[in-house]
Motif scaffolding. Structure first.
Motif, PDB file in Angstrom:
ATOM      1  N   ARG A 147       0.831  -1.208   0.000  1.00  0.00           N
ATOM      2  CA  ARG A 147       0.000   0.000   0.000  1.00  0.00           C
ATOM      3  C   ARG A 147       0.870   1.264   0.000  1.00  0.00           C
ATOM      4  N   ARG A 162       1.929  -4.901   4.324  1.00  0.00           N
ATOM      5  CA  ARG A 162       1.044  -5.521   5.316  1.00  0.00           C
ATOM      6  C   ARG A 162       0.995  -7.019   5.068  1.00  0.00           C
ATOM      7  N   ASP A 277      -3.656  -3.078   8.433  1.00  0.00           N
ATOM      8  CA  ASP A 277      -4.999  -2.619   8.040  1.00  0.00           C
ATOM      9  C   ASP A 277      -5.256  -1.229   8.608  1.00  0.00           C
ATOM     10  N   ASP A 281      -4.998   2.837   6.590  1.00  0.00           N
ATOM     11  CA  ASP A 281      -6.097   3.814   6.473  1.00  0.00           C
ATOM     12  C   ASP A 281      -5.657   5.177   7.005  1.00  0.00           C
ATOM     13  N   ILE A 308      -8.060   0.343  -1.117  1.00  0.00           N
ATOM     14  CA  ILE A 308      -7.806  -0.087   0.271  1.00  0.00           C
ATOM     15  C   ILE A 308      -9.064   0.060   1.124  1.00  0.00           C
TER      16      ILE A 308
HETATM   17 MG    MG Z   1      -8.768  -1.700   5.885  1.00  0.00          MG
END
Ligand code: MG
Ligand code: IPM
Length: 389
Positions: A147, A162, A277, A281, A308
């Protein structure tokens, strides 16, 4: 039911979980190398629109990809294939996160472009089936969720690695109530799982001239699984002496990411599943929100590219689906192109996106009628792309 019966039942379930994980470890040990896309006669890209805003933003990304890859498609070197059955309705009808026929269709592709899917949760009134995302990552063994987040004017250029098949997600739908009072969930870390995500992260760092990898865990509290994750990452790091490795706890990392003086120093973040996760964000928020961030889910055999974020049912309920930001899926498309070996094309699409979102900004997406629609914005990206020749 008396306690010893409850305990026996719980132990039986726990045993089953461990047996499955032992098999998974053996599978990991016997896996071959990454697919060499250049050696394939044809690359099949399966497209799943998903739920909520998914179909709208996925269609935008597909259109742009089909434009970029038009020659390859006419030459039969790339095929786009619709996979229709990954909708919430169909998943509920089959009582499965991914119905069997859909899974078979996915496995017949090399690459998947996937829109967000809705995940029912306990108490939502919908059957509490497992997340299609989580199931797909597991079934296709997509162990690396990559990401990137970039805010050039603030010096932010992060790439988050991740871990994608283990941790709290490995058997997240297999926790249980031992008695009316006690519930358990499980988090799982394996040496093979941690090693392979660390290798891909350090390899990325080396190939991209990054000098620092930051490991993020809660190993001070979650001592065994997070502790092992750290140990395995450090072992991999030994083969990359030119790269500095540092350690952060997930809580202080969330704080440091808002510290404008320190955050520009981060380069590569390497994290177990759940922290990855959450932190991705937060990281995406600095770039303009989760709607601007795409990711690659990479395994040895398959790879899946997606936003995402989730399917934004609130936007749909409020009639705002047509104002959804397609940039998450367009950024995922950049990663897809790069992954299958079309780096020049990937760079060009990334450039067009930078022009549209950071420099020229002729149209702006706000997620509501104060901004452009998905279609208007993706047409703008397409026009910009064409102008780059
Ligand atoms: Mg997420
Ligand atoms: C993500 C999403 C998923 C996750 C959800 C939709 C299950 O938040 O891709 O980050 O938790 O991994």
């Amino acid at each position: 039911m008396n306690n010893s019966v409850n305990l026996d039942k719980a132990l039986e379930k726990f045993r089953k979980i461990l047996e499955e994980q032992l098999i998974r470890v053996e599978d990991m040990k016997s896996q071959g190398d990454f697919v060499d896309y250049a050696s394939l006669d044809k690359i099949i890209i399966g497209v799943c629109g998903g739920d909520g805003i998914g179909p709208t933003i996925t269609a935008a990304a597909r259109e742009v990809l089909e434009y970029i890859l038009a020659d390859e498609v006419s030459a039969g070197k790339i095929e786009f294939r619709d996979i229709g059955g990954l909708t919430l309705e169909n998943r509920i009808a089959h009582g499965k996160a991914i119905p069997d026929d859909v899974l078979a269709e996915l496995k017949a592709c090399h690459i998947v472009l996937k829109g967000p899917t809705t995940t029912p949760q306990k108490g939502s009134g919908l059957p509490n089936i497992e997340s299609a995302n989580v199931a797909m990552r597991r079934e296709l063994d997509l162990f690396a969720n990559i990401r990137p987040v970039r805010v050039p004017e603030e010096g932010i250029d992060w790439c988050i690695f991740r871990e994608n098949t283990e941790g709290a997600y490995a058997v997240g739908s297999k926790g249980f109530n031992v008695t009316d009072d006690i519930a358990v969930d499980f988090t799982i870390t394996t040496k093979q799982g941690s090693t392979r995500i660390a290798e891909i992260a350090y390899d990325y760092a080396r190939k991209n001239g990054k000098t620092r990898v930051s490991l993020v865990t809660k190993a001070n509290v979650i001592k065994t699984t997070d502790g092992n994750f750290l140990e395995d990452c450090h072992r991999v790091a030994e083969s990359y002496p030119e790269i500095t490795t540092d350690e952060w706890y997930a809580d202080i990392m969330t704080a440091k990411l808002v510290d404008t003086k320190r955050r520009r120093d981060f380069q590569v973040l390497l994290l177990p599943n759940l922290y990855g996760d959450i932190i991705s964000d937060e990281a995406a928020e600095f770039q303009g929100g989760v709607g601007t961030a795409g990711c690659a889910n990479v395994g040895k055999r398959y790879a899946m590219f997606e936003a995402i974020h989730g399917s934004a049912p609130r936007m749909v309920n409020e009639g705002r689906a047509k104002f959804a930001d397609p940039c998450s899926m367009l950024r995922a498309a950049v990663m897809l192109l790069s992954h299958i070996g079309y780096q020049t094309e990937a760079d060009k699409l990334a450039r067009a996106l930078d022009i549209c979102t950071l420099e020229e900004k002729k149209l702006v997406i706000t997620g509501r009628d104060t901004g452009a629609t998905t279609k208007e914005f993706s047409d703008y990206v397409l026009e910009t792309l064409k102008s780059l020749g």
